[in-house]
Design a protein around this motif. Structure first.
Motif, mmCIF file in Angstrom:
data_model
loop_
_atom_site.group_PDB
_atom_site.id
_atom_site.type_symbol
_atom_site.label_atom_id
_atom_site.label_comp_id
_atom_site.label_asym_id
_atom_site.label_seq_id
_atom_site.Cartn_x
_atom_site.Cartn_y
_atom_site.Cartn_z
ATOM 1 N N SER A 140 1.001 -1.167 0.042
ATOM 2 C CA SER A 140 -0.038 0.076 -0.197
ATOM 3 C C SER A 140 0.783 1.350 -0.037
ATOM 4 O O SER A 140 2.189 1.246 0.372
ATOM 5 C CB SER A 140 -0.947 0.069 1.157
ATOM 6 N N SER A 141 0.372 2.420 -0.395
ATOM 7 C CA SER A 141 0.863 3.589 -0.468
ATOM 8 C C SER A 141 1.299 3.878 1.143
ATOM 9 O O SER A 141 0.537 3.824 2.006
ATOM 10 C CB SER A 141 -0.002 4.749 -1.064
ATOM 11 N N GLY A 142 2.598 4.440 1.136
ATOM 12 C CA GLY A 142 3.142 4.991 2.497
ATOM 13 C C GLY A 142 3.620 3.890 3.508
ATOM 14 O O GLY A 142 3.900 4.197 4.768
ATOM 15 N N VAL A 143 3.915 2.685 3.148
ATOM 16 C CA VAL A 143 4.351 1.433 3.792
ATOM 17 C C VAL A 143 5.768 1.467 3.789
ATOM 18 O O VAL A 143 6.392 0.733 4.574
ATOM 19 C CB VAL A 143 3.619 0.153 3.519
ATOM 20 N N LYS A 199 8.179 1.298 0.809
ATOM 21 C CA LYS A 199 8.704 0.852 -0.244
ATOM 22 C C LYS A 199 9.672 1.524 -0.959
ATOM 23 O O LYS A 199 10.886 1.187 -1.095
ATOM 24 C CB LYS A 199 7.499 0.387 -1.686
ATOM 25 N N SER A 200 9.432 2.891 -1.166
ATOM 26 C CA SER A 200 10.377 3.955 -1.803
ATOM 27 C C SER A 200 11.595 3.940 -0.704
ATOM 28 O O SER A 200 12.796 4.258 -1.177
ATOM 29 C CB SER A 200 9.704 5.126 -2.251
ATOM 30 N N THR A 201 11.526 4.110 0.485
ATOM 31 C CA THR A 201 12.449 4.193 1.502
ATOM 32 C C THR A 201 13.331 3.186 1.428
ATOM 33 O O THR A 201 14.354 3.419 1.491
ATOM 34 C CB THR A 201 11.786 4.478 2.680
ATOM 35 N N PHE A 232 11.059 4.659 -11.118
ATOM 36 C CA PHE A 232 9.796 4.403 -10.409
ATOM 37 C C PHE A 232 8.656 4.186 -11.766
ATOM 38 O O PHE A 232 8.627 4.766 -12.533
ATOM 39 C CB PHE A 232 9.239 5.605 -9.643
ATOM 40 N N GLN A 233 7.495 3.479 -11.305
ATOM 41 C CA GLN A 233 6.350 3.372 -12.204
ATOM 42 C C GLN A 233 5.428 4.680 -12.092
ATOM 43 O O GLN A 233 4.896 4.421 -11.388
ATOM 44 C CB GLN A 233 5.731 2.105 -11.991
ATOM 45 N N ASN A 234 5.722 5.507 -12.931
ATOM 46 C CA ASN A 234 5.296 6.633 -12.915
ATOM 47 C C ASN A 234 4.671 7.243 -14.324
ATOM 48 O O ASN A 234 5.952 7.439 -15.154
ATOM 49 C CB ASN A 234 5.768 7.708 -12.153
#
Length: 99
Positions: free
Chosen positions: A46-49, A51-53, A87-89
């Motif tokens: 989910s968003s904010g868990v 992953k990017s960090t 990133f997938q964006n």
């Protein structure tokens, strides 16, 4: 035949200091994983868990608060020319479409 470990994330945690509250907020706690040579993995959640960090720490862009990350046997302490992160964006190439 056992494959070599290419990436080792060993009990990595990350906290950030919130500027307004001046409190530490734990983002990731005791994350561990190993990726072997020629292995393909994905990170989902989910968003904010965090992953990017986690990806930023693996890439050496930010340092973990605790734990260690090694890539090809070397401790990750700075960005590595052998790693990249995309990133997938859709904003990467907004003029391109599926068609």
């Amino acid at each position: 035949m056992k494959k070599a470990v290419l990436l080792d994330v060993d009990h990595v945690s990350k906290s950030f200091i919130l500027s307004k509250q001046r409190q530490s907020e734990l983002i990731l706690e005791a994350v561990s994983l190993q990726v072997q040579t020629h292995q393909f993995i994905s990170t989902i959640g989910s968003s904010g868990v965090g992953k990017s960090t986690l990806l930023r720490m693996i890439a050496g862009i930010i340092q973990p608060s605790y734990g260690a990350i090694t890539f090809d046997g070397n401790l990750v302490t700075a960005p590595n020319r052998r790693m990249s992160m995309v990133f997938q964006n859709f904003a990467l190439f907004p003029w391109l479409t599926v068609r």
